[in-house]
Write a protein that holds these residues in place. Structure first.
Motif, short mmCIF file in Angstrom:
data_model
loop_
_atom_site.label_atom_id
_atom_site.label_comp_id
_atom_site.label_asym_id
_atom_site.label_seq_id
_atom_site.Cartn_x
_atom_site.Cartn_y
_atom_site.Cartn_z
N GLU A 1 0.82 -1.20 0.00
CA GLU A 1 0.00 0.00 0.00
C GLU A 1 0.86 1.25 0.00
OE1 GLU A 1 -2.20 -0.69 3.52
OE2 GLU A 1 -3.59 -2.05 2.55
N TYR A 2 1.88 1.27 0.83
CA TYR A 2 2.71 2.45 1.00
C TYR A 2 4.16 2.22 0.57
CZ TYR A 2 -1.31 3.35 3.90
OH TYR A 2 -2.59 3.50 4.35
N ALA A 3 4.54 0.99 0.35
CA ALA A 3 5.88 0.66 -0.10
C ALA A 3 5.77 -0.55 -1.02
CB ALA A 3 6.79 0.34 1.08
N SER A 4 6.65 -0.60 -2.02
CA SER A 4 6.62 -1.71 -2.97
C SER A 4 7.54 -2.83 -2.50
CB SER A 4 7.05 -1.22 -4.35
OG SER A 4 8.35 -0.69 -4.30
N CYS A 5 7.37 -4.00 -3.09
CA CYS A 5 8.20 -5.16 -2.77
C CYS A 5 9.39 -5.16 -3.72
CB CYS A 5 7.39 -6.44 -2.94
SG CYS A 5 8.31 -7.93 -2.49
N ASP A 6 10.59 -5.12 -3.17
CA ASP A 6 11.77 -5.08 -4.01
C ASP A 6 12.33 -6.47 -4.33
OD1 ASP A 6 12.95 -5.72 -1.60
OD2 ASP A 6 14.20 -3.92 -1.49
N GLY A 7 11.68 -7.51 -3.86
CA GLY A 7 12.10 -8.88 -4.19
C GLY A 7 13.40 -9.31 -3.53
N CYS A 8 13.69 -8.76 -2.36
CA CYS A 8 14.95 -9.08 -1.68
C CYS A 8 15.03 -10.55 -1.26
CB CYS A 8 15.15 -8.18 -0.48
SG CYS A 8 13.98 -8.47 0.88
N GLY A 9 13.88 -11.19 -1.03
CA GLY A 9 13.86 -12.61 -0.66
C GLY A 9 14.13 -12.90 0.80
N LEU A 10 14.24 -11.87 1.63
CA LEU A 10 14.51 -12.11 3.06
C LEU A 10 13.36 -12.83 3.75
CD1 LEU A 10 16.31 -8.78 4.01
CD2 LEU A 10 17.32 -11.05 3.69
N CYS A 11 12.13 -12.56 3.31
CA CYS A 11 10.98 -13.27 3.91
C CYS A 11 11.07 -14.76 3.59
CB CYS A 11 9.67 -12.68 3.42
SG CYS A 11 9.44 -12.67 1.64
N ILE A 12 11.49 -15.08 2.37
CA ILE A 12 11.59 -16.48 1.95
C ILE A 12 12.70 -17.19 2.72
CG2 ILE A 12 12.13 -18.00 0.00
CD1 ILE A 12 10.86 -15.82 -1.82
N SER A 13 13.86 -16.56 2.80
CA SER A 13 15.00 -17.21 3.46
C SER A 13 14.81 -17.34 4.97
CB SER A 13 16.29 -16.48 3.15
OG SER A 13 16.25 -15.16 3.62
N SER A 14 13.92 -16.54 5.55
CA SER A 14 13.72 -16.61 7.00
C SER A 14 12.66 -17.62 7.42
CB SER A 14 13.32 -15.23 7.53
OG SER A 14 12.01 -14.92 7.11
N CYS A 15 11.94 -18.22 6.46
CA CYS A 15 10.84 -19.13 6.79
C CYS A 15 11.37 -20.49 7.22
CB CYS A 15 9.90 -19.28 5.59
SG CYS A 15 8.51 -20.39 5.92
N PRO A 16 11.26 -20.84 8.51
CA PRO A 16 11.79 -22.12 8.97
C PRO A 16 10.91 -23.32 8.59
CG PRO A 16 10.74 -20.99 10.80
CD PRO A 16 10.69 -20.06 9.62
N ALA A 17 9.65 -23.08 8.26
CA ALA A 17 8.72 -24.17 7.98
C ALA A 17 8.68 -24.55 6.51
CB ALA A 17 7.32 -23.78 8.44
#
Length: 184
Positions: free
Chosen positions: A88-104
């Motif tokens: 909404e207020y910031a775009s996703c830059d595709g850094c992938g940190l959310c993906i790499s932090s997912c332990p499940a």
């Protein structure tokens, strides 16, 4: 925590929020609207790299690792407890940190970054006197073009759903919608 509070927290802790996004936050906070009625199982955009919805819900432990890892503050907790993507207020830059932090393993690495969202351009974009072109100018993938009718069009092959067009649109004429699953 309200959406406005989340936004200001993201503003203070993350690296970039556009001036238009900040202005939109002020305007949105000033508007008084009734809360939306939601379905029993709300459908909301999942973070990048999410498994298909049923598999994601089965595997996600709701640990908030992806939420904490997002430097843009756009992965948030939905009221059902699962993470959601809120561009909404910031775009996703595709850094992938959310993906790499997912332990499940509910978020998987992507061969090509894509949020699974695509812009839809509303009537607010058409200015008969002067075309805005803001979405065309800011698109990092060069996926937005102005069509013959003066309405922006999207090249789905180039678009990665980052949401920069939404964030930068001063007319509020851009909405992001999930693309249909291809079953690939």
């Amino acid at each position: 925590m309200s959406d406005s509070e989340k936004y200001y927290q993201a503003l203070m802790t993350h690296r970039h929020v556009s001036r238009r996004g900040l202005f939109r936050a002020f305007v949105t906070a000033a508007q008084q609207s009734a809360p939306e009625a939601r379905a029993a199982i709300p459908v909301h955009p999942l973070p990048p790299g999410a498994l298909p919805d049923a598999q994601f819900r089965a595997r996600c432990t709701r640990c908030d690792s992806c939420i904490s890892a997002c430097p843009m503050g756009i992965v948030n907790r939905h009221e059902d407890g699962f993470p959601e993507l809120r561009i909404e207020y910031a775009s996703c830059d595709g850094c992938g940190l959310c993906i790499s932090s997912c332990p499940a393993g509910a978020l998987q690495p992507l061969p090509r970054f894509d949020t699974g969202l695509r812009p839809a351009f509303g009537n607010g974009c058409v200015n008969p006197v002067r075309a805005c072109r803001q979405c065309v100018d800011v698109c990092p993938q060069q996926a937005c073009v102005i069509g013959e009718a003066g309405v922006p069009q999207i090249d789905d092959a180039r678009c990665n759903g980052c949401g920069e067009c939404l964030v930068q649109c001063h007319a509020g004429a851009v909405k992001l919608a999930a693309i249909a699953a291809t079953g690939a």
